[in-house]
Design an enzyme around this catalytic site. Structure first.
Site, PDB file in Angstrom:
ATOM      1  N   TRP A 348      19.768  33.718 101.160  1.00 13.90           N
ATOM      2  CA  TRP A 348      19.891  34.053  99.741  1.00 13.90           C
ATOM      3  C   TRP A 348      18.911  35.153  99.347  1.00 13.90           C
ATOM      4  CZ3 TRP A 348      17.036  30.580  95.693  1.00 13.90           C
ATOM      5  CH2 TRP A 348      15.737  30.308  96.137  1.00 13.90           C
ATOM      6  N   ASP A 349      18.284  35.788 100.351  1.00 15.76           N
ATOM      7  CA  ASP A 349      17.218  36.745 100.056  1.00 15.76           C
ATOM      8  C   ASP A 349      17.680  37.928  99.218  1.00 15.76           C
ATOM      9  OD1 ASP A 349      14.652  36.087 102.106  1.00 15.76           O
ATOM     10  OD2 ASP A 349      16.575  35.246 102.651  1.00 15.76           O
ATOM     11  N   GLU A 487      13.819  22.900  99.819  1.00 16.10           N
ATOM     12  CA  GLU A 487      14.145  22.731 101.240  1.00 16.10           C
ATOM     13  C   GLU A 487      13.471  21.525 101.896  1.00 16.10           C
ATOM     14  OE1 GLU A 487      13.314  26.490 103.192  1.00 16.10           O
ATOM     15  OE2 GLU A 487      15.408  27.062 102.992  1.00 16.10           O
ATOM     16  N   LYS A 607       8.009  22.647  99.020  1.00 12.34           N
ATOM     17  CA  LYS A 607       7.657  23.769  99.890  1.00 12.34           C
ATOM     18  C   LYS A 607       7.401  25.024  99.065  1.00 12.34           C
ATOM     19  CE  LYS A 607       9.692  26.627 103.594  1.00 12.34           C
ATOM     20  NZ  LYS A 607      10.891  26.823 104.425  1.00 12.34           N
ATOM     21  N   GLN A 608       8.233  25.227  98.045  1.00  5.99           N
ATOM     22  CA  GLN A 608       8.182  26.459  97.269  1.00  5.99           C
ATOM     23  C   GLN A 608       8.801  26.173  95.904  1.00  5.99           C
ATOM     24  OE1 GLN A 608      10.900  29.440  98.967  1.00  5.99           O
ATOM     25  NE2 GLN A 608      11.958  27.781 100.022  1.00  5.99           N
TER      26      GLN A 608
END
Length: 806
Positions: A348-349, A487, A607-608
């Site tokens: 998805w970057d 994630e 995680k983020q």
């Protein structure tokens, strides 16, 4: 490393432990192919890893993992064109690992797109050999690369043997945790020499059957012997080095694949191209011109260390996604064309990359969106396989758009292969829809919006509406069995199936897709709308459902904050302090806990950014509007409390984490924003993730830092035919400027300095630009410059709770 006037990136001294990192950050490319910054005299081993990758060149192999047959598709490491080794006649081949090094320096010249290397070798009693090399991967002709080597004997005369090669013995082995998997992608490797002395190598990829052709011309003061060995094309010569006089060897290479347009055979095309190519000086001249044009279009002026790193980031973005990319059928590889991590897949970057490209290279953004459109039917097939309508895009994509996410992943800490459920990140579809909308708003490309863009939006919206199930108890629609951007959380503790319910990010962005698609369909010209409705069998009842679902998707809350997913607030709190005391760096918390026999699924730990991604995608006013449509009041207190809550529970195990948190905090808690901005800036250059950059740069994070300056700090939005600005200058980054391309205006310049905003629109015959700031609107005519004093902003809200475990 050091940076000088933001125009070079330099490394002094030779450090084997740093070599993989340097190779990634010294990669040269042109959007068609790229080559890692490996030393030409060094072969692949535990220290060095030469790698050359062509955009979109994939191959699929089957491996046995933990007793299972698994299939993986990789971006292929193509034959190595770099090899050029040398030795004093009668001695051993010289490398920094085998000879005494008196000095070593590497310099990336960002302005000209070249890599310069200086090394001085002690030749025992024969004196000192100085080697200077200049390398380029041509930005004007994307099929050419060149290496100039200058040898100088500093004291005594030396007879030097030089061997240049094209090496087809390479494999995909650049990521240690993949090395037990099949990596031999090249087959039918043949090498030879043409009558002109040019050598060549041809091969094919094993499964995708892509033909590859390379040809090499060696130019030197002296006769060159050409020949072929097993899977190698070789050229050799002997040089007599007189003290103080440099001997020059130029190696020019052409690379083609059977995917290229306007060729009949990749080998024939490569031989013809290299034989017609100018000499090194001519190539360097046109290469510099091409780079100068790129820098003009993507001009960025930020002072200090931040500016130097941003310019390096921009350099690597342009090498991966240049105007040449506009001619290719490729997506956004998460790790650039710089290494083999993530197998070169497309995630998805683009969500972090396209917003930057839209305002500089919209033709590249359009091509990257067309990559997605060409794979729309594959996405529809994936949705049908789940029994749903619409399009389900894969979390990881490669050549043909099928789901490429690995079935198993290795935890290096425990050595165990574990099931991988990240394919449940269905929110990638919303990212694609968001990019379609952002591109069309920035470029004014109504033709794309009304055709391919509308088709993608419709099918993504259809998938979300069909995924939503009604819950009588809640009186709401729900989306179940997904994984969010975090994630780490793939299942509820003790659950027998993977997936989570009502991930807030997924549901809010799904509501946005449904709302925006309804608006687009309503605005389509009637003939086009009729065609689209007929072809997709869209009816009024379906549109009514979209409207209903867009207003009734469930958004969970707990303790006055937005819940990451339903039940997040019921999970246990983590002993952050104890984990850090035992392990130090716990960015990859999932691996740390699994190695201890535990799982992150049990804890309130991310995680983020997940929920906070909403503050990255949407302006405060748009986010409030989205929540209001869903029946919730999102005031500043609730949002600031939510920001504070998740900041205390995030391990930052992704390079994207610092970027998003810095972006959000610039408006929510400005005093703390700079810490996260610095982490985003230094994620790759300091390899903060602990060895990952050597496997390829993090392209989304690099592009995102550029967009942080371009849109995050300026509050720049492109909507309703105007440029909207709401600057929030950070004390540490309060002076900067950049150029952008907006709706046909080339070179619009924005500069913010000391509370003053300057907007300059270049002379043209186009319409003026409407610029909207809080409380006022100005119209800037082509050829005019507008200067506006910015009002002082109120101080950001103070934190509302203390960090857990602090």
């Amino acid at each position: 490393m050091t940076a000088t006037a933001a125009s070079t990136w330099e490394y002094d001294g030779y450090d084997p432990a740093e070599e993989r990192l340097r190779e990634s950050l010294c990669t040269l490319g042109n959007g068609y192919f790229a080559t890692r910054g490996a030393l030409p005299e060094c072969a692949a081993d535990d220290v060095h890893y030469p790698g050359t990758y062509v955009a979109g060149c994939y191959d699929r192999l089957t491996s046995t993992v933990a007793g299972r047959e698994v299939e993986n598709e990789d971006m292929v490491n193509l034959p190595d064109w770099l090899p050029l080794r040398f030795r004093a006649t009668g001695g051993g081949w010289l490398t920094p690992d085998t000879a005494q090094v008196l000095g070593h320096r590497q310099v990336v010249h960002l302005d000209s797109g070249t890599l310069e290397r200086h090394t001085r070798f002690q030749l025992g009693e024969r004196g000192v050999l100085a080697v200077r090399q200049t390398r380029l991967v041509h930005m004007a002709d994307p099929h050419l690369a060149c290496l100039r080597t200058e040898f100088t004997a500093e004291t005594d005369a030396v007879d030097l043997d030089v061997e240049a090669a094209l090496d087809g013995r390479v494999t995909n082995s650049g990521v240690p945790r993949y090395r037990d998997l099949a990596g031999g992608h090249l087959t039918h490797v043949r090498a030879g020499a043409a009558a002109t002395g040019t050598v060549w190598l041809r091969c094919r990829t094993r499964t995708s059957d892509i033909g590859v052709g390379l040809a090499c011309r060696l130019t030197a003061d002296g006769p060159v012997a050409a020949g072929a060995e097993e899977r190698r094309a070789v050229q050799r010569l002997r040089l007599r080095l007189e003290p103080g006089r440099a001997a020059v060897v130029d190696k020019t290479v052409a690379l083609h694949t059977s995917r290229d347009a306007a060729i009949s055979d990749p080998l024939r095309a490569a031989v013809d191209r290299v034989e017609c190519a100018p000499g090194f000086d001519g190539l360097l001249r046109t290469h510099r011109t091409a780079w100068a044009q790129l820098w003009r279009r993507a001009g960025l002026d930020v002072p200090g260390e931040a500016g130097a790193i941003l310019r390096l980031h921009l350099f690597h973005v342009l090498q991966t996604l240049s105007p040449h990319t506009a001619d290719l059928d490729v997506g956004v590889p998460a790790r650039g064309l710089h290494g083999e991590a993530y197998r070169g897949h497309v995630f998805w970057d683009e969500l972090f990359v396209l917003p930057y490209l839209n305002l500089h290279f919209p033709e590249v953004s359009r091509a990257l969106l067309r990559y997605r459109h060409r794979r729309l039917e594959r996405a529809r097939s994936a949705a049908r396989a789940l029994g749903r309508r619409g399009a389900l895009y894969p979390w990881q994509s490669g050549s043909d758009g099928r789901e490429e996410t690995q079935q198993l992943h290795l935890n290096p800490r425990s050595g165990r292969w574990l099931p991988d459920h990240s394919h449940l990140q269905h929110h990638v579809g919303s990212a694609i829809a968001y990019n379609v909308w952002q591109y069309c708003e920035a470029s004014g490309d109504a033709e794309f919006l009304h055709t391919k863009g509308a088709e993608m939006l419709l099918q993504i919206a259809r998938f979300w509406a069909d995924s939503a199930v009604w819950d009588d108890r809640l009186g709401r629609h729900r989306i179940r069995g997904v994984v969010g951007p975090d994630e780490y959380h793939e299942a509820y503790p003790g659950a027998g199936r993977p997936g989570l319910d009502d991930n807030a990010y997924t549901n809010v962005t799904a509501a946005w897709v449904l709302t925006r698609t309804l608006e687009v369909l309503a605005a389509l010209p009637e003939p086009r709308r009729r065609e689209l409705v007929e072809r997709t069998e869209l009816d009024y009842a379906e549109l009514h459902r979209w409207e209903e679902v867009s207003r009734t998707l469930h958004i969970p809350f707990h303790d006055g904050v937005i819940s990451q997913f339903e039940g997040y607030g019921d999970l246990a709190e983590l002993d952050w302090r104890g984990l850090r005391a035992r392990h130090g760096d716990i960015r990859r918390l999932d691996r740390v806990l699994e190695a201890e026999g535990d799982t992150v699924n049990r804890y309130q730990a991310s995680k983020q950014a997940d929920v906070l991604m909403l503050g990255y995608l949407f302006s405060p006013s748009e986010l409030r509007s989205l929540f209001a449509r869903l029946g919730h009041r999102l005031d500043d207190v609730t949002w600031h409390r939510t920001v504070d809550y998740y900041l205390a529970r995030t391990s930052h195990g992704s390079t994207l984490s610092g970027l998003v948190h810095g972006w959000v905090l610039a408006r929510a808690r400005r005093a703390e924003a700079w810490t996260y901005v610095q982490e985003a800036l230094k994620g790759d250059v300091a390899d903060l993730q602990g060895g990952t950059t050597g496997e390829g740069i993090h392209l989304g994070a690099m592009a995102g830092t550029l967009d942080l300056v371009q849109r995050g700090l300026t509050g720049l939005e492109t909507r309703s035919g105007a440029l909207w600005l709401d600057p929030v200058p950070l004390p540490e980054l309060s002076s900067y400027g950049f150029a952008l391309r907006y709706r046909g205006h080339w070179g619009v310049r924005l500069r913010l300095e000391h509370g003053l905003l300057e907007i300059a629109v270049p002379e043209s015959g186009r319409l003026p630009i409407d610029v909207r700031l809080p409380g006022r609107t100005v119209r800037v005519q082509p050829g005019d410059t507008c200067r506006l004093a910015l009002p002082d902003r109120p101080r950001a809200a103070a934190p509302l709770s203390r960090a857990v475990g602090s």
